[in-house]
Motif scaffolding. Structure first.
Motif, PDB file in Angstrom:
ATOM      1  N   GLU A 487       0.814  -1.220   0.000  1.00 30.78           N
ATOM      2  CA  GLU A 487       0.000   0.000   0.000  1.00 30.78           C
ATOM      3  C   GLU A 487       0.848   1.271   0.000  1.00 30.78           C
ATOM      4  O   GLU A 487       0.503   2.258  -0.660  1.00 30.78           O
ATOM      5  N   GLU A 488       1.963   1.278   0.713  1.00 29.29           N
ATOM      6  CA  GLU A 488       2.786   2.487   0.781  1.00 29.29           C
ATOM      7  C   GLU A 488       3.310   2.882  -0.598  1.00 29.29           C
ATOM      8  O   GLU A 488       3.291   4.057  -0.982  1.00 29.29           O
ATOM      9  N   ILE A 489       3.771   1.891  -1.370  1.00 34.27           N
ATOM     10  CA  ILE A 489       4.264   2.176  -2.722  1.00 34.27           C
ATOM     11  C   ILE A 489       3.132   2.702  -3.598  1.00 34.27           C
ATOM     12  O   ILE A 489       3.301   3.664  -4.360  1.00 34.27           O
ATOM     13  N   ILE A 490       1.962   2.081  -3.482  1.00 31.76           N
ATOM     14  CA  ILE A 490       0.820   2.528  -4.289  1.00 31.76           C
ATOM     15  C   ILE A 490       0.448   3.962  -3.920  1.00 31.76           C
ATOM     16  O   ILE A 490       0.201   4.797  -4.806  1.00 31.76           O
ATOM     17  N   GLN A 491       0.410   4.259  -2.636  1.00 33.04           N
ATOM     18  CA  GLN A 491       0.080   5.625  -2.209  1.00 33.04           C
ATOM     19  C   GLN A 491       1.021   6.641  -2.848  1.00 33.04           C
ATOM     20  O   GLN A 491       0.593   7.685  -3.340  1.00 33.04           O
ATOM     21  N   HIS A 492       2.302   6.344  -2.841  1.00 37.07           N
ATOM     22  CA  HIS A 492       3.281   7.278  -3.395  1.00 37.07           C
ATOM     23  C   HIS A 492       3.079   7.464  -4.891  1.00 37.07           C
ATOM     24  O   HIS A 492       3.084   8.599  -5.394  1.00 37.07           O
ATOM     25  N   ARG A 493       2.902   6.378  -5.599  1.00 38.11           N
ATOM     26  CA  ARG A 493       2.765   6.486  -7.052  1.00 38.11           C
ATOM     27  C   ARG A 493       1.430   7.108  -7.448  1.00 38.11           C
ATOM     28  O   ARG A 493       1.357   7.931  -8.362  1.00 38.11           O
ATOM     29  N   PHE A 494       0.375   6.698  -6.765  1.00 38.89           N
ATOM     30  CA  PHE A 494      -0.953   7.238  -7.055  1.00 38.89           C
ATOM     31  C   PHE A 494      -0.968   8.746  -6.776  1.00 38.89           C
ATOM     32  O   PHE A 494      -1.565   9.523  -7.529  1.00 38.89           O
ATOM     33  N   THR A 495      -0.319   9.168  -5.715  1.00 42.33           N
ATOM     34  CA  THR A 495      -0.215  10.594  -5.395  1.00 42.33           C
ATOM     35  C   THR A 495       0.455  11.352  -6.527  1.00 42.33           C
ATOM     36  O   THR A 495      -0.037  12.394  -6.976  1.00 42.33           O
ATOM     37  N   TYR A 496       1.585  10.830  -6.969  1.00 41.72           N
ATOM     38  CA  TYR A 496       2.322  11.534  -8.023  1.00 41.72           C
ATOM     39  C   TYR A 496       1.530  11.577  -9.320  1.00 41.72           C
ATOM     40  O   TYR A 496       1.340  12.644  -9.913  1.00 41.72           O
ATOM     41  N   TYR A 497       1.077  10.406  -9.785  1.00 45.42           N
ATOM     42  CA  TYR A 497       0.464  10.360 -11.111  1.00 45.42           C
ATOM     43  C   TYR A 497      -0.896  11.052 -11.148  1.00 45.42           C
ATOM     44  O   TYR A 497      -1.184  11.822 -12.066  1.00 45.42           O
ATOM     45  N   LEU A 498      -1.754  10.807 -10.165  1.00 43.45           N
ATOM     46  CA  LEU A 498      -3.096  11.364 -10.204  1.00 43.45           C
ATOM     47  C   LEU A 498      -3.115  12.845  -9.840  1.00 43.45           C
ATOM     48  O   LEU A 498      -3.786  13.640 -10.500  1.00 43.45           O
ATOM     49  N   PHE A 499      -2.372  13.217  -8.811  1.00 42.31           N
ATOM     50  CA  PHE A 499      -2.452  14.607  -8.348  1.00 42.31           C
ATOM     51  C   PHE A 499      -1.347  15.484  -8.948  1.00 42.31           C
ATOM     52  O   PHE A 499      -1.634  16.444  -9.663  1.00 42.31           O
ATOM     53  N   ILE A 500      -0.086  15.168  -8.673  1.00 46.18           N
ATOM     54  CA  ILE A 500       0.994  16.073  -9.067  1.00 46.18           C
ATOM     55  C   ILE A 500       1.108  16.172 -10.585  1.00 46.18           C
ATOM     56  O   ILE A 500       1.172  17.270 -11.146  1.00 46.18           O
ATOM     57  N   ASN A 501       1.121  15.044 -11.252  1.00 39.66           N
ATOM     58  CA  ASN A 501       1.304  15.046 -12.702  1.00 39.66           C
ATOM     59  C   ASN A 501       0.031  15.458 -13.441  1.00 39.66           C
ATOM     60  O   ASN A 501       0.092  16.119 -14.474  1.00 39.66           O
ATOM     61  N   HIS A 502      -1.110  15.111 -12.910  1.00 40.74           N
ATOM     62  CA  HIS A 502      -2.368  15.187 -13.651  1.00 40.74           C
ATOM     63  C   HIS A 502      -3.238  16.365 -13.205  1.00 40.74           C
ATOM     64  O   HIS A 502      -3.342  17.376 -13.898  1.00 40.74           O
ATOM     65  N   ILE A 503      -3.871  16.248 -12.037  1.00 45.29           N
ATOM     66  CA  ILE A 503      -4.828  17.268 -11.609  1.00 45.29           C
ATOM     67  C   ILE A 503      -4.150  18.618 -11.389  1.00 45.29           C
ATOM     68  O   ILE A 503      -4.683  19.671 -11.754  1.00 45.29           O
ATOM     69  N   PHE A 504      -2.948  18.588 -10.801  1.00 46.02           N
ATOM     70  CA  PHE A 504      -2.254  19.860 -10.576  1.00 46.02           C
ATOM     71  C   PHE A 504      -1.932  20.568 -11.891  1.00 46.02           C
ATOM     72  O   PHE A 504      -1.850  21.789 -11.943  1.00 46.02           O
ATOM     73  N   SER A 505      -1.736  19.806 -12.959  1.00 43.83           N
ATOM     74  CA  SER A 505      -1.424  20.445 -14.248  1.00 43.83           C
ATOM     75  C   SER A 505      -2.616  21.243 -14.768  1.00 43.83           C
ATOM     76  O   SER A 505      -2.451  22.283 -15.410  1.00 43.83           O
ATOM     77  N   ILE A 506      -3.825  20.766 -14.500  1.00 47.51           N
ATOM     78  CA  ILE A 506      -5.030  21.495 -14.922  1.00 47.51           C
ATOM     79  C   ILE A 506      -5.168  22.774 -14.104  1.00 47.51           C
ATOM     80  O   ILE A 506      -5.459  23.860 -14.645  1.00 47.51           O
ATOM     81  N   ILE A 507      -4.935  22.671 -12.799  1.00 48.38           N
ATOM     82  CA  ILE A 507      -5.029  23.839 -11.926  1.00 48.38           C
ATOM     83  C   ILE A 507      -3.984  24.879 -12.323  1.00 48.38           C
ATOM     84  O   ILE A 507      -4.277  26.081 -12.427  1.00 48.38           O
ATOM     85  N   TYR A 508      -2.758  24.396 -12.542  1.00 44.14           N
ATOM     86  CA  TYR A 508      -1.695  25.313 -12.974  1.00 44.14           C
ATOM     87  C   TYR A 508      -2.074  26.015 -14.271  1.00 44.14           C
ATOM     88  O   TYR A 508      -1.913  27.231 -14.413  1.00 44.14           O
ATOM     89  N   ARG A 509      -2.569  25.256 -15.224  1.00 51.61           N
ATOM     90  CA  ARG A 509      -2.882  25.825 -16.535  1.00 51.61           C
ATOM     91  C   ARG A 509      -3.948  26.909 -16.418  1.00 51.61           C
ATOM     92  O   ARG A 509      -3.828  27.993 -16.988  1.00 51.61           O
ATOM     93  N   MET A 510      -4.995  26.618 -15.651  1.00 52.39           N
ATOM     94  CA  MET A 510      -6.061  27.608 -15.470  1.00 52.39           C
ATOM     95  C   MET A 510      -5.539  28.849 -14.748  1.00 52.39           C
ATOM     96  O   MET A 510      -5.898  29.982 -15.080  1.00 52.39           O
TER      97      MET A 510
END
Length: 604
Positions: A487-510
């Motif tokens: 679970e710890e590895i999944i949490q780290h990767r899911f955090t990066y890919y879903l939030f930092i790489n993905h959702i944050f890019s939309i927020i930044y762009r707007m």
């Protein structure tokens, strides 16, 4: 600045590289411009309210970097660089390329000082990739037909969107590095230049053919569609032209040809075009996309299909078929990779003939207005708008609402059809998706998001805590142990890919486009996450708690991965180098709490 292809490419490279350095490495201070001017008496006019002070101590260099836009969640928009060297005692304006090379040299000196000699040997490799990426961007801009494209975002075809990524990965220091692809080959095989080509074929003995299927139709009929049978009962096996030329040079392939197991036929059949990943190819009339290995290093890795990925695509197609999740979440879709092909050759578990077949939901007449998030949030060319801004402005005009309100509504709809289902999927089934920008497609044919599509069989993480339940659903998961993680590895990767790489890019762009403040979107997400934390009960609940309460978030360090020359596809657990970044949710919650306490104290 004169907007030549060279200057645009240099600025894009500079923004990508320096944001990585600041995030992953830099000894960085944020300084108010007025305070700096009092202390340093810089002989220059600085834009923006704040600047970044970056110290390269091993070279006795101090850099001041203009910040034209500071992001809470994403990359900063950087401006002119000023350098101060202890020996020269004077500030000078620095060229972006020189600045980047100085930063690489600082990494090199740090590694030497720490006696990490195996790391210093990759100093030249990183510089090579930096220059290669810069030159590639320059070439693509010079040859691009998408400049001043006035086509409506809603009317792009699937392929037009896939071919629109001139600048590449927004969190990578060398986003368009493509080692192994000759200059002349880009015109044919790079999606940005809109080339097309025939697949190359090998005639193979059916005794060495291995296929894996999970399809609802008769697998023999599907096999007949993909692998044509020759008059003497052998199969025509498809291959990417770049890979076929590489294969023909390998001794084991030459031996198989001598033994009459394989025969090279050459190019034939319909024309295909590269999608944004380069190695997955598309024809609008074909039921399948083909994902090949190619002898090219793209960003961090040599792009090679591994045997466990072939297994994963098929078994995950079966798992999604057995679950009722997609039926309950109609706006959420998964593009499966339900078929894989390979050859059994003596002594070679993986031999380069591994092919993955991806379902194509975007055949002719379908897929209009479907974009990857990477395409929507990509920085625009000078004097143009990002695709996302064009979309928001259209919504604003159509519905007679402000761009801010249009942005807010768009983001809410996107969240509900993408992020919420993904967290629910992890909570219910222990299944997390590597949902980075390029793996994430959204249908905006009606301007607002209506459907989200996830793609990529390299992007599944199954929790060990749900292993028994999942293997009861799909027995074949026992043959794919590589899919299961703690679970710890999944949490780290899911955090990066879903939030930092993905959702944050939309927020930044707007935010950077001036459509809506990042604060407003982050505060809204906090409320949504708090609701989810109360409603969920399993892995998803713990994941959301982690997201909201951690002071820092784990972040993939693409610059350090590159500097150490790590090919993440070849490491244990396919692990890149990770670092951390300040958690915007935690920062905003802390700020809100301080403001609330201040307001309470003031009212007493």
């Amino acid at each position: 600045m004169h907007n030549s292809a060279k200057s645009i490419a240099e600025n894009a490279s500079y923004q990508a590289f320096m944001n990585c350095y600041i995030r992953e490495v830099g000894d960085v201070n944020w300084v108010k411009k007025n305070e700096l001017m009092k202390l340093s008496k810089l002989p220059y006019i600085l834009n923006g309210e704040e600047v970044l002070e970056l110290v390269l101590p091993l070279q006795h260099i101090r850099l001041i970097i203009e910040v034209n836009y500071r992001s809470l969640v994403g990359k900063h928009k950087l401006g002119t660089i000023y350098k101060y060297h202890d020996k020269e005692l004077v500030w000078i304006e620095e060229e972006p390329l020189n600045c980047m090379i100085s930063c690489i040299q600082e990494l090199n000196l740090q590694a030497k000082n720490n006696n990490c000699n195996e790391m210093t040997s990759h100093y030249d490799e990183l510089i090579l990739r930096l220059i290669d990426s810069y030159h590639t961007i320059c070439t693509y801009i010079e040859k691009s037909t998408s400049k001043s494209n006035h086509k409506k975002v809603e009317e792009y075809s699937f392929l037009e969107s896939e071919q629109s990524l001139l600048f590449g990965h927004w969190l990578h220091p060398t986003p368009k590095s493509r080692q192994g692809m000759a200059t002349w080959q880009h015109d044919l095989y790079a999606p940005e230049l809109k080339g097309f080509f025939q697949l190359h074929y090998f005639e193979v003995d059916q005794l060495i053919l291995k296929e894996r299927f999970f399809v609802e139709e008769d697998s023999s009929l599907v096999k007949g569609e993909i692998l044509k049978i020759t008059g003497d009962g052998r199969y025509l096996f498809p291959m990417h032209p770049l890979q076929s030329q590489w294969l023909l040079q390998q001794e084991y392939v030459q031996k198989a040809m001598e033994d009459n197991l394989i025969k090279y036929i050459g190019p034939m059949g319909k024309a295909f075009s590269a999608t944004s990943s380069i190695r997955t190819v598309y024809n609008k009339e074909d039921k399948w996309m083909y994902k090949f290995s190619i002898p090219v290093k793209v960003t961090n890795s040599m792009r090679v299909n591994k045997v466990h990925e072939l297994e994963a695509g098929v078994v995950m197609a079966e798992l999604f078929n057995k679950m009722d999740f997609l039926q309950k979440h109609k706006c959420f879709r998964v593009i499966n990779d339900p078929i894989s092909l390979s050859l059994n050759l003596p002594g070679k578990m993986e031999n380069g003939f591994e092919v993955i077949m991806r379902s194509n939901p975007f055949q002719e007449g379908k897929g209009g207005g479907v974009h990857s998030i990477a395409a929507l949030v990509q920085d625009p060319l000078p004097e143009e708008q990002s695709l996302l801004e064009k979309l928001i402005q259209t919504i604003s005009r159509m519905h007679q609402i402000s761009p801010e309100e249009a942005s807010f509504q768009w983001f809410q709809k996107y969240w509900h059809c993408s992020v919420e289902p993904m967290i629910a999927l992890y909570d219910e089934y222990g299944l997390a998706l590597e949902a980075h920008q390029q793996n994430s497609l959204v249908d905006v044919s009606n301007s607002f998001p209506t459907h989200y599509y996830f793609r990529d069989n390299q992007g599944y993480y199954l929790s060990n805590s749900k292993r028994d339940e999942l293997e009861k659903l799909v027995v074949n998961l026992k043959n794919a142990p590589e899919l299961f993680y703690d679970e710890e590895i999944i949490q780290h990767r899911f955090t990066y890919y879903l939030f930092i790489n993905h959702i944050f890019s939309i927020i930044y762009r707007m935010g950077e486009d001036g459509l809506i403040t990042e604060d407003r979107l982050v505060n809204w997400m906090i409320k949504e996450l708090q609701k989810l934390e109360k409603a969920l009960s399993g892995e998803g609940k713990r994941f959301v708690h982690f997201i909201l309460n951690s002071k820092v978030l784990p972040c993939k360090a693409n610059l350090l991965t590159r500097f150490h020359d790590v090919d993440e596809l070849l490491t244990d657990l396919e692990q890149a180098v990770y670092t951390s970044m300040p958690n915007p949710f935690y920062l905003m919650l802390s700020m809100n709490k301080k403001e609330k306490n201040y307001a309470t104290a003031s009212s007493v």
